[in-house]
Design a protein around this motif. Structure first.
Motif, short mmCIF file in Angstrom:
data_model
loop_
_atom_site.label_atom_id
_atom_site.label_comp_id
_atom_site.label_asym_id
_atom_site.label_seq_id
_atom_site.Cartn_x
_atom_site.Cartn_y
_atom_site.Cartn_z
N HIS A 119 40.70 30.18 40.71
CA HIS A 119 40.62 31.16 41.70
C HIS A 119 39.00 32.08 41.82
O HIS A 119 39.12 32.60 42.92
N TYR A 149 50.73 34.27 45.65
CA TYR A 149 51.20 35.12 44.33
C TYR A 149 51.99 36.09 44.74
O TYR A 149 52.89 36.56 44.12
N TYR A 172 52.03 36.39 29.32
CA TYR A 172 51.39 35.95 27.94
C TYR A 172 50.87 37.36 27.27
O TYR A 172 50.71 37.19 25.97
N ALA A 225 38.68 39.53 38.89
CA ALA A 225 37.55 39.09 38.02
C ALA A 225 36.18 39.61 38.28
O ALA A 225 35.44 39.93 37.64
N GLU A 226 35.89 39.17 39.72
CA GLU A 226 34.57 39.38 40.38
C GLU A 226 34.23 41.06 40.28
O GLU A 226 33.18 41.32 40.14
N GLY A 229 42.92 38.21 35.22
CA GLY A 229 43.94 37.29 35.93
C GLY A 229 45.19 37.14 35.27
O GLY A 229 45.73 36.22 34.82
N CYS A 230 45.71 38.60 34.66
CA CYS A 230 46.94 38.68 33.74
C CYS A 230 48.05 38.27 34.47
O CYS A 230 49.04 37.92 33.51
N GLY A 231 48.35 38.28 35.68
CA GLY A 231 49.45 38.04 36.53
C GLY A 231 50.36 39.08 36.10
O GLY A 231 50.01 40.11 36.02
N ASP A 236 44.30 42.09 37.42
CA ASP A 236 44.79 41.08 38.30
C ASP A 236 44.90 41.57 39.83
O ASP A 236 45.14 43.01 40.12
N PRO A 237 44.27 40.89 40.65
CA PRO A 237 44.19 41.45 42.11
C PRO A 237 45.50 41.41 42.76
O PRO A 237 45.36 41.88 44.29
N THR A 238 46.35 40.76 42.43
CA THR A 238 47.77 40.68 43.36
C THR A 238 48.74 41.68 43.01
O THR A 238 49.23 41.82 41.86
N LYS A 259 43.18 33.63 31.54
CA LYS A 259 44.17 32.25 31.31
C LYS A 259 44.64 31.81 32.91
O LYS A 259 45.50 32.67 33.50
N GLU A 260 44.39 30.63 33.23
CA GLU A 260 45.00 29.91 34.32
C GLU A 260 44.65 30.88 35.64
O GLU A 260 45.51 30.80 36.51
N TYR A 296 58.12 34.26 39.05
CA TYR A 296 56.96 33.65 38.22
C TYR A 296 57.49 33.43 36.82
O TYR A 296 57.35 32.42 36.06
N MET A 334 52.21 40.60 41.44
CA MET A 334 52.20 40.30 40.09
C MET A 334 51.76 41.54 39.02
O MET A 334 52.72 41.35 37.95
C1 LIG Z 1 48.63 30.97 37.55
S1 LIG Z 1 48.43 32.70 37.62
C2 LIG Z 1 47.99 33.27 35.82
C3 LIG Z 1 48.56 34.26 35.46
C4 LIG Z 1 48.58 34.56 33.89
N1 LIG Z 1 47.30 34.65 33.44
C5 LIG Z 1 49.31 33.65 33.37
O1 LIG Z 1 48.96 32.72 32.55
O2 LIG Z 1 50.63 33.71 33.38
C6 LIG Z 1 47.07 33.11 38.28
C7 LIG Z 1 46.61 34.63 38.51
O3 LIG Z 1 45.22 34.81 39.11
C8 LIG Z 1 45.12 35.87 39.67
N2 LIG Z 1 43.86 35.67 40.58
C9 LIG Z 1 43.74 35.01 41.62
N3 LIG Z 1 42.43 35.40 42.11
C10 LIG Z 1 41.62 35.95 41.07
C11 LIG Z 1 40.50 36.56 40.94
N4 LIG Z 1 39.55 36.23 41.68
N5 LIG Z 1 40.18 37.05 39.71
C12 LIG Z 1 41.16 37.44 38.80
N6 LIG Z 1 42.37 36.66 39.05
C13 LIG Z 1 43.08 36.30 40.00
C14 LIG Z 1 46.56 35.77 40.53
O4 LIG Z 1 46.58 36.87 41.17
C15 LIG Z 1 47.44 35.36 39.49
O5 LIG Z 1 48.17 36.44 38.99
#
Ligand SMILES: C[S@@+](CC[C@H](N)C(=O)[O-])C[C@H]1O[C@@H](n2cnc3c(N)ncnc32)[C@H](O)[C@@H]1O
Length: 255
Positions: free
Chosen positions: A123, A9, A56, A96-97, A50-52, A74-76, A118-119, A16, A79
């Motif tokens: 992870h 990411y 959205y 999320a954890e 996990g909003c990236g 979000d952890p990245t 979302k998505e 993205y 992003m």
């Molecule tokens: C496919 S992207 C989706 C981003 C956004 N929700 C979207 O739909 O555009 C996945 C996201 O999950 C994040 N992610 C990875 N591990 C995660 C975790 N343990 N908890 C929350 N988010 C996480 C990543 O950093 C990344 O931004």
């Protein structure tokens, strides 16, 4: 988050949004479906876990116009850096954890009325524990929405990527069961969004590893997969496919 996912990411962040803005109606349609499923209204306190890049979340903020900022978790860092600086969105660098366990506390006082994931659930390592923790953050009329791909998808990936995706992707029914175990009223439904995308643009998405499953392949394997893709779709300058999403919801039961 594993180092591989963090690197994935970190690399993808800058491009993205470009991958999903070829059709502005796509993001709008997905967000409409999300806010409909959660019956969002301006009084709700909302978190997007996990909003990236907030691709959205921004649209959600525009549509719902919540009175309080949407908390974007979000952890990245790369992003989260793409989340626009606006009073409508409040970024928080955490997984999320982290949020579910209380290791990182959220900047809004009080419980949340709606939590979106979302998505990102694929992870999360301890899905049951994390969903339990997130459910514990909900108000007495709270609800949760996990948007996720099913285990088989219509994206025109090459065969090895489809196989690997199916191996890695959790089953939405298992996510619903984990949500039900938290005490929320859980259900799964599906939404379909039509995608039409130029083949060459899709090649660039494959090259950029637009899905995390593509990060499972070496440069040589990816090049081989793209060659197979080019052969399979050589007569289709525009790819049309259906993106099916599972919408797994959990509602706090009335007292
Ligand atoms: C496919 S992207 C989706 C981003 C956004 N929700 C979207 O739909 O555009 C996945 C996201 O999950 C994040 N992610 C990875 N591990 C995660 C975790 N343990 N908890 C929350 N988010 C996480 C990543 O950093 C990344 O931004």
């Amino acid at each position: 988050m594993t180092g591989q996912i963090a690197d994935h990411y970190g690399r993808l962040a800058a491009t993205y949004d470009d991958h999903w803005t070829h059709d502005p109606e796509y993001v709008r349609g997905v967000v409409r479906a999300m806010s409909g499923a959660l019956r969002l209204h301006p009084g709700d306190a909302i978190a997007d876990v996990g909003c990236g890049t907030g691709l959205y979340t921004r649209q959600l903020a525009d549509d719902v116009a919540p009175l309080r900022p949407i908390v974007c978790v979000d952890p990245t860092p790369a992003m989260l850096d793409q989340v626009p600086a606006t009073p409508a969105l409040r970024p928080v660098l955490a997984s999320a954890e982290d949020v579910a366990s209380g290791r990182v506390s959220l900047p809004l006082p009080g419980p949340f009325d709606a939590i979106v994931v979302k998505e990102a659930i694929h992870h999360v390592t301890d899905r049951a524990g994390t969903l339990r923790g997130l459910a514990g953050l909900l108000s007495d009329h709270g609800r949760m929405l996990v948007v996720m791909l099913p285990r088989t998808i219509g994206h025109p990936l090459f065969a090895a990527a489809h196989d690997r995706f199916t191996e890695l992707q959790p089953d939405p029914a298992d996510v619903a069961e984990a949500i039900a175990t938290t005490g929320l009223r859980a259900s799964v439904s599906y939404r379909t969004f039509h995608v039409a995308i130029d083949r060459e643009r899709y090649v660039r998405m494959l090259e950029a590893r637009y899905m995390s499953v593509l990060g499972e392949f070496s440069e040589a394997e990816l090049a081989e997969g793209i060659a197979q893709f080019r052969h399979a779709y050589r007569e289709e300058p525009v790819l049309r496919f259906e993106d099916h999403f599972a919408f797994v919801t959990g509602w706090v039961r009335p007292a």
